[in-house]
Design a protein around this motif. Structure first.
Motif, short mmCIF file in Angstrom:
data_model
loop_
_atom_site.label_atom_id
_atom_site.label_comp_id
_atom_site.label_asym_id
_atom_site.label_seq_id
_atom_site.Cartn_x
_atom_site.Cartn_y
_atom_site.Cartn_z
N PHE A 295 0.63 -1.58 0.19
CA PHE A 295 -0.12 -0.12 -0.04
C PHE A 295 1.33 1.11 0.27
O PHE A 295 2.33 1.20 1.21
N GLU B 202 0.35 5.17 0.08
CA GLU B 202 -0.92 6.04 0.26
C GLU B 202 0.08 7.27 -0.22
O GLU B 202 1.57 8.02 0.59
N MET C 278 1.34 10.32 2.16
CA MET C 278 1.35 10.12 3.09
C MET C 278 2.52 10.94 4.04
O MET C 278 3.69 9.87 3.19
N GLY D 71 -6.51 4.98 1.52
CA GLY D 71 -6.28 5.99 2.75
C GLY D 71 -6.55 7.10 2.56
O GLY D 71 -7.60 7.60 1.64
N ASN D 72 -6.42 7.98 3.75
CA ASN D 72 -7.52 8.69 4.42
C ASN D 72 -7.50 9.98 2.66
O ASN D 72 -8.36 10.39 2.79
N TRP E 107 -3.71 14.77 6.01
CA TRP E 107 -2.47 14.82 6.97
C TRP E 107 -1.53 16.01 6.96
O TRP E 107 -0.41 16.42 7.23
N ASN F 21 -12.80 4.55 1.18
CA ASN F 21 -11.28 4.50 2.20
C ASN F 21 -12.55 4.81 3.28
O ASN F 21 -12.21 6.56 4.07
N GLU F 22 -12.61 4.08 4.07
CA GLU F 22 -13.00 4.87 5.71
C GLU F 22 -14.09 5.60 5.63
O GLU F 22 -13.67 7.04 6.13
N TRP G 5 -13.07 11.06 10.96
CA TRP G 5 -11.79 12.17 10.03
C TRP G 5 -11.77 12.45 9.38
O TRP G 5 -11.01 12.59 8.18
N GLU H 53 -6.01 -2.60 4.61
CA GLU H 53 -4.54 -2.02 5.92
C GLU H 53 -4.95 -2.64 6.82
O GLU H 53 -5.90 -2.96 8.02
N TRP I 86 1.08 -0.20 14.82
CA TRP I 86 0.71 1.12 14.67
C TRP I 86 0.94 1.53 15.76
O TRP I 86 -0.67 1.01 16.01
N ILE J 101 4.56 3.59 8.48
CA ILE J 101 4.41 2.67 9.20
C ILE J 101 4.42 1.47 7.53
O ILE J 101 4.33 0.31 7.80
#
Ligand code: AHR
Length: 511
Positions: free
Chosen positions: A36, A38, A40, A84-85, A110, A185-186, A191, A313, A317, A366
């Motif tokens: 993965f 991202e 980020m 991801g976010n 981020w 994603n999520e 958030w 994911e 972490w 991570i």
């Protein structure tokens, strides 16, 4: 029917592992060794892409060649991108075409700035060089269905249409044929930009799935689940099962000290098991029953095929140790390396339910792999990943383990009363006439002399060990000091094998 079983025994009893190559449970999908990347921290910029590297470590595309070599060594089959976010505000159109025309944008997930110098075409080229399949995550935050359709058309269109032609104009004649697409994603997370309720998301996911599959029936769609054991998972599966090929779940294990760090991973095993049942339940078509006490009866499955779980994911972490908005640069310990080996054992043991798994993340954030301007160095977590990806393929084998269990503080707390935490954690695989058995001894104090039932005395066994007697749970690698790596030896099987304290061992023999 073969099962994977565990018997908790008293500390003084000799542990044992029983297996038989004929008792296989399921195919191990190679996609469980996915990655993965991202937008980020230093994952993309300074990780896999660094055109200005002062030590000539990048190729003419600006890709870090040392990172590519490691990912090739790991045989990463599929890579999720761009988050991801990060996805929730990503405009994919910003990242294509001439670089000097690409806009910089504020990055909300981020708290950064996105220069867009690395985008879809660069990612596709990078995947080709690494030898991985791309897996793209759609923006279901600020993005519209029209944007999503345009992205699928840009990547996969082979006709004389606007976005397919735009790709050609950007120098990419042939469609990329991106098979895997995630429906957000999520989106349940507070958030997120454009957080959704489960009802709103399910409604939207069906509409998007319908349109995207009309546009390209060859694609595989991944529903946005939560951790696998939530009401979000239950509801969205129930509503959307007909439209999807996989259901995504996320879980990060962590613990401030060794045993809770280890016990935390077992939440993932439970998550897979619960989610698998939710998938079965969601597939059932119910009829109203004529009998008052049995409201509904199950008739036939709602979806022809059974969706699998996409664990897109997973990792160790601790966001306090490595906050996301500060780049999420975890510095992994031996305990974390053992946790990752247990994660992978869990994937092999539960192979029947997993269509894909992508470790979060692949480089710097991570990650098992860290870059500096001078090169890459490998974290403790890299080595179990490498051994699994190399050898734990083919069919998962049923294993029965007798082992002492850990009794004490666990994280999250509910794990303790749900799953016994074994001192020896085991999985096994057969491929092309070889048996491979992976064993984590998470005991901080004791090496464990273990009987291996199913391995004949006199067999030549290849032994790969990570960690062990010389190390402490808190030990780490760093640049120029990879003290925790793979030690390779041979063993002529005779009686018990001793798994060193705090070690991960892979035993391999020809059948
Ligand atoms: O992998 C880091 C972040 O963790 C991802 O962006 C997000 O999806 C998750 O919360």
């Amino acid at each position: 029917m073969t099962t994977l079983t565990l018997l908790s025994v008293e500390e003084e009893d000799t542990p044992s592992i029983s297996l038989n190559a004929a008792n296989t449970v399921a195919d191990i999908n190679p996609l469980i060794y996915g990655g993965f990347t991202e937008h980020m921290g230093r994952c993309i910029y300074g990780g896999l892409y660094e055109p200005e590297n002062p030590n000539n470590l990048s190729d003419t595309n600006g890709f870090r060649t040392d990172v590519i070599s490691c990912l090739q060594e790991l045989r990463v089959p599929v890579v999720r991108y761009p988050g991801g976010n990060f996805c929730a505000t990503y405009r994919w159109q910003d990242g294509i075409g001439p670089r000097d025309k690409r806009p910089s944008r504020p990055e909300l997930a981020w708290e950064g700035l996105e220069p867009n110098s690395f985008g879809t075409d660069e990612f596709m080229e990078w995947c080709k060089v690494v030898g991985s399949e791309p897996y793209l995550c759609l923006n279901m935050g600020t993005g519209t269905l029209e944007d999503a359709m345009a992205w699928v058309e840009y990547c996969n269109g082979d006709k004389d249409t606007y976005y397919a032609n735009l790709r050609r104009q950007n120098g990419h004649e042939k469609p990329y044929g991106v098979k895997y697409w995630a429906l957000g994603n999520e989106v349940w997370g507070p958030w997120q930009v454009e957080q959704n309720s489960k009802e709103d998301y399910a409604k939207k996911a069906i509409q998007w799935a319908k349109a995207l599959k009309l546009l390209d029936p060859s694609i595989k769609l991944i529903l946005c689940g939560k951790d696998g054991y939530s009401d979000w998972d239950r509801y969205t599966l129930q509503e959307c099962i007909r439209w999807i090929d996989m259901h995504s779940i996320h879980y990060y294990s962590m613990g401030k000290i060794h045993y809770p760090n280890i016990s935390s991973v077992y939440g993932a095993e439970r998550a897979i098991q619960v989610c698998s049942s939710l998938i079965d339940l969601a597939r059932c078509e119910f009829d109203l029953s004529p009998f008052p006490d049995t409201e509904r009866i199950i008739t036939k499955p709602k979806s022809k095929t059974r969706p699998t779980i996409c664990f897109d994911e997973w990792n160790v972490w601790d966001p306090e140790r490595a906050p996301g908005n500060k780049g999420g640069e975890e510095h992994y310990t031996l305990s974390d390396g053992l946790a990752v080996a247990i994660w992978l054992n869990i994937f092999v043991r539960n192979a029947k339910d997993l269509g894909m798994a992508t470790i979060a993340q692949s480089v710097n954030v991570i990650a098992p792999l860290m870059t500096t301007p001078r090169g890459v160095w490998k974290q403790t977590t890299y080595f179990p990943l490498l051994l699994f990806s190399k050898y734990m393929r083919g069919r998962s084998v049923a294993v029965h383990t007798r082992t002492g269990t850990y009794k004490g503080e666990t994280w999250p707390e509910w794990i303790e009363s749900t799953i016994p935490i074994p001192k020896l954690d085991v999985s096994a695989a057969v491929e092309e006439g070889w048996m491979s058995v992976t064993v984590v001894n998470s005991d901080e104090e004791k090496s464990l002399s273990t009987a291996i039932e199913g391995l004949k005395d006199g067999t030549s066994v290849q032994v790969f060990t990570v960690g062990g007697e010389r190390f402490q749970a808190a030990d780490q690698n760093s640049e120029g000091d990879e003290k925790i790596s793979i030690k390779e030896t041979m063993w002529q099987a005779k009686g018990c094998y001793t798994f060193e304290r705090l070690s991960f061992t892979l035993l391999r023999w020809k059948l």
